[in-house]
Write a protein that holds these residues in place. Structure first.
Motif, short mmCIF file in Angstrom:
data_model
loop_
_atom_site.label_atom_id
_atom_site.label_comp_id
_atom_site.label_asym_id
_atom_site.label_seq_id
_atom_site.Cartn_x
_atom_site.Cartn_y
_atom_site.Cartn_z
N ARG A 26 79.00 62.42 34.00
CA ARG A 26 79.70 63.67 34.35
C ARG A 26 78.75 64.86 34.25
O ARG A 26 78.69 65.70 35.15
N ARG A 27 77.96 64.92 33.18
CA ARG A 27 77.00 66.01 33.04
C ARG A 27 75.98 66.01 34.17
O ARG A 27 75.64 67.06 34.71
N ARG A 28 75.49 64.83 34.50
CA ARG A 28 74.49 64.73 35.57
C ARG A 28 75.09 65.17 36.90
O ARG A 28 74.45 65.89 37.67
N LEU A 29 76.30 64.76 37.20
CA LEU A 29 76.95 65.15 38.45
C LEU A 29 77.23 66.64 38.50
O LEU A 29 77.07 67.28 39.54
N GLU A 30 77.65 67.20 37.37
CA GLU A 30 77.89 68.65 37.32
C GLU A 30 76.60 69.42 37.56
O GLU A 30 76.57 70.41 38.29
N LEU A 62 84.94 65.68 45.38
CA LEU A 62 85.61 66.02 44.12
C LEU A 62 84.63 66.63 43.12
O LEU A 62 83.43 66.43 43.20
N GLY A 63 85.19 67.30 42.13
CA GLY A 63 84.38 67.77 41.01
C GLY A 63 84.00 66.59 40.13
O GLY A 63 84.55 65.49 40.26
N ALA A 64 83.07 66.81 39.23
CA ALA A 64 82.55 65.71 38.40
C ALA A 64 83.64 65.06 37.55
O ALA A 64 83.72 63.84 37.46
N ARG A 65 84.49 65.85 36.92
CA ARG A 65 85.56 65.28 36.07
C ARG A 65 86.51 64.41 36.88
O ARG A 65 86.86 63.32 36.47
N GLN A 66 86.96 64.94 38.01
CA GLN A 66 87.90 64.20 38.85
C GLN A 66 87.25 62.93 39.39
O GLN A 66 87.86 61.88 39.46
N ARG A 67 85.99 63.05 39.77
CA ARG A 67 85.26 61.89 40.31
C ARG A 67 85.17 60.78 39.27
O ARG A 67 85.46 59.63 39.54
N VAL A 68 84.73 61.14 38.05
CA VAL A 68 84.59 60.14 36.99
C VAL A 68 85.94 59.50 36.68
O VAL A 68 86.04 58.28 36.55
N ALA A 69 86.98 60.32 36.58
CA ALA A 69 88.31 59.78 36.28
C ALA A 69 88.78 58.82 37.38
O ALA A 69 89.28 57.73 37.10
N LEU A 70 88.59 59.19 38.63
CA LEU A 70 89.03 58.34 39.74
C LEU A 70 88.24 57.05 39.81
O LEU A 70 88.81 55.96 39.95
N VAL A 71 86.94 57.14 39.68
CA VAL A 71 86.11 55.93 39.77
C VAL A 71 86.37 55.01 38.58
O VAL A 71 86.46 53.80 38.73
N LEU A 72 86.53 55.58 37.37
CA LEU A 72 86.84 54.74 36.22
C LEU A 72 88.17 54.05 36.41
O LEU A 72 88.33 52.88 36.05
#
Length: 153
Positions: free
Chosen positions: A90-94, A139-149
């Motif tokens: 998430r940090r890297r994507l942000e 998507l933003g990093a948080r939404q992306r990580v949540a969706l992919v997880l």
């Protein structure tokens, strides 16, 4: 000493963490070997076309091993390294999104990502996943990580 090392693959994560806390390098090595493929799989899927999963996995294990004495439940090593991996992604994507806004980050490499997917999955899957990751890129990093997880789970 050699007897314990031979038993390492059959020991629980909790036992390995306790041994690693006392400075046993074989315990850290066993934890790494036991979990590296799963952690890499999560990092690769979360990063998608951005690459750098191997470096991120290395960082996640280094930080996890540095934090072994943090008083956390020794049996929760895998869960901890997975949470840390998601946080690092998430940090890297942000950071990449911020750099992209300044036009300092390279564009995601969808071709290389689809080649890697083709090497690890059935032929029809990469096309579908490639489209999925192109949409996820919006998507933003948080939404992306949540969706992919959620998709991985």
């Amino acid at each position: 000493m050699h007897g314990i090392r031979k038993l390492a693959p059959s020991l629980s994560d909790a036992d390995l963490v306790l041994a690693a806390r006392t400075g046993e390098p074989w315990a850290r090595e066993t934890l790494f070997k036991r979990h590296v493929d799963a952690v890499y799989g999560v990092a690769f899927r979360l990063l998608g076309p951005h690459g750098g999963a191997r470096d991120l996995v290395h960082e996640a294990f280094v930080v996890s091993f540095e934090d072994l004495n943090g008083g956390k439940d020794p049996a929760a090593f895998r869960a901890g390294v997975m949470r840390l991996t998601a946080r690092l992604v998430r940090r890297r994507l942000e950071r990449r999104r911020w750099l992209a806004a300044l036009r300092l980050a390279p564009a995601p490499d969808f071709e290389a990502f689809q080649s890697q997917l083709a090497a690890t999955t059935s032929p029809e899957v990469p096309a579908e996943l490639g489209l999925f990751y192109q949409l996820v890129e919006l998507l933003g990093a948080r939404q992306r990580v949540a969706l992919v997880l959620r998709r991985i789970d």
